[in-house]
Design an enzyme around this catalytic site. Structure first.
Site: not given
Ligand code: PNS
Length: 161
Positions: A17, A41, A90, A128
């Site tokens: 990150h 998650k 990745r 992570s």
């Molecule tokens: O590091 P990650 O877990 O891949 O990040 C995913 C994240 C947190 C960016 C994504 O789940 C997110 O944007 N969550 C906020 C809720 C949202 O706007 N979801 C998108 C529409 S389904």
């Protein structure tokens, strides 16, 4: 002034990150690193801990802000008058999920553009969750997270044997 948002779980932040943060910060006037909720998650660390780890790990990057959000990403974009979302990739295995997110976000908010940065070679295998398992069982995580946060991560996760 062009502001970009780099959202993620950051549970916790890793060198992978940090690499994306440093590179994205060079591409935009301001980068907001956003600790967000991924309902798929459940997180190990609290939002406050994740924000704190990010702050400690990115002190040298000047044009960034660390924030958190518990709602939709596009609502946060609107609030900040931003339209660029940065994500790190990745491998091809990340792509399908990230591509779907990018399309959903754009469908909900037309100005939203997702920019993908490829992970550097050293971070391709880094996650992570793998790092948390190593810490849990007393392994060495110095190659995955900065020293300024590794002690706190180990203390929180180490299983007493
Ligand atoms: O590091 P990650 O877990 O891949 O990040 C995913 C994240 C947190 C960016 C994504 O789940 C997110 O944007 N969550 C906020 C809720 C949202 O706007 N979801 C998108 C529409 S389904």
């Amino acid at each position: 002034m062009k502001t970009a948002i780099y959202p993620g779980s950051f549970d916790p932040v890793t060198y992978g990150h940090i690499d994306i943060i440093e590179r994205a910060a060079k591409l935009f006037d301001k980068l907001i690193v956003l600790v967000s909720i991924n309902p798929a998650k459940p997180s190990t660390f609290s939002t406050e801990e994740r924000v704190d780890f990010l702050r400690k790990s990115t002190k040298s990057v000047k044009n960034i802000e660390i924030d958190s959000n518990s709602g939709l990403l596009i609502d946060y974009l609107k609030k900040k008058n931003a339209d660029v979302i940065v994500k790190g990739l990745r491998a091809m295995s990340d792509f399908e999920y990230e591509f779907q997110m990018a399309l959903i976000n754009k469908d909900m908010y037309q100005p939203a553009e997702t920019v993908f940065l490829s992970a550097n070679a050293a971070s391709m295998f880094l996650s992570s969750s793998a790092m948390k398992q190593i810490a849990m069982f007393g392994g060495d995580i110095s190659a995955f997270v900065p020293n300024c946060i590794s002690g706190d991560i180990i203390n929180r996760l180490k299983i007493q044997t």
